[in-house]
Design a protein around this motif. Structure first.
Motif, PDB file in Angstrom:
ATOM      1  N   HIS A  34       0.801  -1.217   0.000  1.00 12.54           N
ATOM      2  CA  HIS A  34       0.000   0.000   0.000  1.00 12.54           C
ATOM      3  C   HIS A  34       0.838   1.274   0.000  1.00 12.54           C
ATOM      4  CE1 HIS A  34      -2.921  -3.013   1.501  1.00 12.54           C
ATOM      5  NE2 HIS A  34      -3.666  -2.389   0.625  1.00 12.54           N
ATOM      6  N   ASP A  35       2.140   1.179  -0.273  1.00 13.31           N
ATOM      7  CA  ASP A  35       3.030   2.334  -0.317  1.00 13.31           C
ATOM      8  C   ASP A  35       2.943   3.180   0.948  1.00 13.31           C
ATOM      9  OD1 ASP A  35       4.093   1.775  -2.848  1.00 13.31           O
ATOM     10  OD2 ASP A  35       2.421   2.770  -3.847  1.00 13.31           O
ATOM     11  N   GLU A  36       3.033   2.509   2.097  1.00 12.35           N
ATOM     12  CA  GLU A  36       2.991   3.222   3.367  1.00 12.35           C
ATOM     13  C   GLU A  36       3.827   2.492   4.404  1.00 12.35           C
ATOM     14  OE1 GLU A  36      -1.141   1.490   5.219  1.00 12.35           O
ATOM     15  OE2 GLU A  36      -1.284   3.171   3.841  1.00 12.35           O
ATOM     16  N   VAL A  37       4.199   3.232   5.423  1.00 15.71           N
ATOM     17  CA  VAL A  37       4.925   2.671   6.555  1.00 15.71           C
ATOM     18  C   VAL A  37       4.131   3.012   7.805  1.00 15.71           C
ATOM     19  CG1 VAL A  37       7.044   2.774   7.914  1.00 15.71           C
ATOM     20  CG2 VAL A  37       7.164   2.920   5.432  1.00 15.71           C
ATOM     21  N   THR A  38       3.864   2.001   8.631  1.00 17.54           N
ATOM     22  CA  THR A  38       3.112   2.191   9.859  1.00 17.54           C
ATOM     23  C   THR A  38       4.043   2.014  11.047  1.00 17.54           C
ATOM     24  OG1 THR A  38       1.132   1.316   8.803  1.00 17.54           O
ATOM     25  CG2 THR A  38       1.137   1.358  11.206  1.00 17.54           C
ATOM     26  N   GLY A  39       3.898   2.894  12.031  1.00 18.44           N
ATOM     27  CA  GLY A  39       4.688   2.781  13.255  1.00 18.44           C
ATOM     28  C   GLY A  39       3.800   2.945  14.472  1.00 18.44           C
ATOM     29  N   HIS A  40       4.262   2.425  15.605  1.00 19.54           N
ATOM     30  CA  HIS A  40       3.499   2.548  16.843  1.00 19.54           C
ATOM     31  C   HIS A  40       4.454   2.778  18.006  1.00 19.54           C
ATOM     32  CE1 HIS A  40       0.072   2.138  19.503  1.00 19.54           C
ATOM     33  NE2 HIS A  40       0.876   1.486  20.315  1.00 19.54           N
ATOM     34  N   ALA A  41       4.048   3.642  18.926  1.00 22.87           N
ATOM     35  CA  ALA A  41       4.795   3.883  20.157  1.00 22.87           C
ATOM     36  C   ALA A  41       3.798   3.963  21.298  1.00 22.87           C
ATOM     37  CB  ALA A  41       5.593   5.179  20.063  1.00 22.87           C
ATOM     38  N   GLU A  42       4.184   3.460  22.437  1.00 18.94           N
ATOM     39  CA  GLU A  42       3.305   3.520  23.607  1.00 18.94           C
ATOM     40  C   GLU A  42       3.210   4.933  24.165  1.00 18.94           C
ATOM     41  OE1 GLU A  42       1.208   1.210  24.756  1.00 18.94           O
ATOM     42  OE2 GLU A  42       1.851   0.055  23.016  1.00 18.94           O
ATOM     43  N   THR A  43       4.334   5.662  24.190  1.00 21.62           N
ATOM     44  CA  THR A  43       4.363   7.024  24.733  1.00 21.62           C
ATOM     45  C   THR A  43       5.192   7.938  23.846  1.00 21.62           C
ATOM     46  OG1 THR A  43       6.368   6.761  26.049  1.00 21.62           O
ATOM     47  CG2 THR A  43       4.298   6.063  27.086  1.00 21.62           C
ATOM     48  N   ARG A  44       5.053   9.235  24.053  1.00 23.13           N
ATOM     49  CA  ARG A  44       5.854  10.206  23.305  1.00 23.13           C
ATOM     50  C   ARG A  44       7.333   9.996  23.576  1.00 23.13           C
ATOM     51  NH1 ARG A  44       8.185  15.435  23.022  1.00 23.13           N
ATOM     52  NH2 ARG A  44       7.328  16.700  21.347  1.00 23.13           N
ATOM     53  N   ALA A  45       7.662   9.628  24.798  1.00 20.46           N
ATOM     54  CA  ALA A  45       9.058   9.398  25.169  1.00 20.46           C
ATOM     55  C   ALA A  45       9.682   8.254  24.372  1.00 20.46           C
ATOM     56  CB  ALA A  45       9.163   9.119  26.657  1.00 20.46           C
ATOM     57  N   ASP A  46       8.866   7.353  23.846  1.00 19.60           N
ATOM     58  CA  ASP A  46       9.378   6.226  23.056  1.00 19.60           C
ATOM     59  C   ASP A  46       9.735   6.619  21.623  1.00 19.60           C
ATOM     60  OD1 ASP A  46       8.970   4.496  25.214  1.00 19.60           O
ATOM     61  OD2 ASP A  46       6.922   4.020  24.583  1.00 19.60           O
ATOM     62  N   LEU A  47       9.371   7.807  21.201  1.00 18.01           N
ATOM     63  CA  LEU A  47       9.647   8.265  19.841  1.00 18.01           C
ATOM     64  C   LEU A  47      11.058   8.837  19.740  1.00 18.01           C
ATOM     65  CD1 LEU A  47       6.287  10.124  19.150  1.00 18.01           C
ATOM     66  CD2 LEU A  47       6.953   7.846  18.341  1.00 18.01           C
ATOM     67  N   THR A  48      11.725   8.594  18.614  1.00 18.10           N
ATOM     68  CA  THR A  48      13.049   9.177  18.413  1.00 18.10           C
ATOM     69  C   THR A  48      12.937  10.668  18.116  1.00 18.10           C
ATOM     70  OG1 THR A  48      12.997   8.497  16.100  1.00 18.10           O
ATOM     71  CG2 THR A  48      14.141   7.050  17.644  1.00 18.10           C
ATOM     72  N   SER A  49      11.869  11.060  17.454  1.00 21.41           N
ATOM     73  CA  SER A  49      11.582  12.481  17.261  1.00 21.41           C
ATOM     74  C   SER A  49      10.070  12.621  17.179  1.00 21.41           C
ATOM     75  CB  SER A  49      12.245  13.024  15.996  1.00 21.41           C
ATOM     76  OG  SER A  49      11.699  12.424  14.855  1.00 21.41           O
ATOM     77  N   TRP A  53       4.308  20.045  18.545  1.00 22.43           N
ATOM     78  CA  TRP A  53       2.956  20.215  19.060  1.00 22.43           C
ATOM     79  C   TRP A  53       2.455  18.999  19.834  1.00 22.43           C
ATOM     80  CZ3 TRP A  53       0.684  16.144  16.949  1.00 22.43           C
ATOM     81  CH2 TRP A  53       1.048  15.751  15.669  1.00 22.43           C
ATOM     82  N   MET A  54       3.141  17.854  19.718  1.00 25.45           N
ATOM     83  CA  MET A  54       2.654  16.649  20.392  1.00 25.45           C
ATOM     84  C   MET A  54       2.838  16.788  21.900  1.00 25.45           C
ATOM     85  SD  MET A  54       3.553  12.611  19.888  1.00 25.45           S
ATOM     86  CE  MET A  54       2.722  12.483  18.307  1.00 25.45           C
ATOM     87  N   PRO A  55       1.755  16.622  22.679  1.00 27.26           N
ATOM     88  CA  PRO A  55       1.842  16.797  24.129  1.00 27.26           C
ATOM     89  C   PRO A  55       2.709  15.717  24.790  1.00 27.26           C
ATOM     90  CG  PRO A  55      -0.367  16.114  23.472  1.00 27.26           C
ATOM     91  CD  PRO A  55       0.406  16.311  22.219  1.00 27.26           C
ATOM     92  N   THR A  62       0.031   6.030  16.920  1.00 28.48           N
ATOM     93  CA  THR A  62       0.172   5.289  15.665  1.00 28.48           C
ATOM     94  C   THR A  62       0.375   6.298  14.551  1.00 28.48           C
ATOM     95  OG1 THR A  62      -1.269   3.524  16.444  1.00 28.48           O
ATOM     96  CG2 THR A  62      -0.936   3.673  14.071  1.00 28.48           C
ATOM     97  N   SER A  63       1.355   6.027  13.695  1.00 27.90           N
ATOM     98  CA  SER A  63       1.583   6.899  12.550  1.00 27.90           C
ATOM     99  C   SER A  63       1.610   6.077  11.272  1.00 27.90           C
ATOM    100  CB  SER A  63       2.905   7.666  12.699  1.00 27.90           C
ATOM    101  OG  SER A  63       3.992   6.775  12.631  1.00 27.90           O
TER     102      SER A  63
END
Length: 144
Positions: A34-49, A53-55, A62-63
């Motif tokens: 489907h020409d897409e990449v899906t990602g998931h993180a439990e918390t904002r702190a789990d994201l590399t960036s 605006w994200m609280p 999910t992105s």
């Protein structure tokens, strides 16, 4: 004239078996198709960036990012998350909604029910309760 056929039933069973063994693999296969990449993180702190605006209390994030754009910075992206605190609106404006996400995320709030959105630069955001959806591009949001 002879006709050679490839048996598809064994191939289908093998593909389903692989999916059962590794749901992540099926997700990756689905993303590729489907020409897409899906990602998931439990918390904002789990994201590399994370977008500014994200609280800080954002959870269940999910992105989905489109991979068809020649320039990665122009790729459409949709992010869905939960935040009781909500989005900090410093540097953002509440404007009439004209756009909608290009990429779909299951469980996202219905943006078509929103007359206005919070526009933070290239991102537009809408919420239903504590569940937020953010997307880019947001062409037209804020236009009269």
């Amino acid at each position: 004239m002879s006709h050679t056929s490839i048996p598809t039933k064994p191939l289908t069973i093998a593909a389903l078996a692989l999916c059962v063994v590794s749901l992540t693999g099926c997700s990756a296969l689905s993303d590729t198709l489907h020409d897409e990449v899906t990602g998931h993180a439990e918390t904002r702190a789990d994201l590399t960036s994370a977008p500014e605006w994200m609280p800080s209390d954002a959870t269940d994030i999910t992105s989905v990012t489109g991979t068809g754009a020649e320039d990665a910075s122009a790729a459409p992206k949709t992010i869905v998350f939960t935040s009781p605190a909500g989005v900090a609106t410093d540097g953002c404006d509440t404007v009439p909604r004209k756009s909608a996400p290009v990429m779909t995320v299951p469980g996202a709030p219905d943006v078509y029910a929103a007359d206005t959105v919070v526009r933070c630069g290239d991102w537009s955001l809408a919420a239903t309760g504590h569940r937020w959806v953010a997307w880019t591009p947001n062409t037209g949001d804020g236009a009269s």
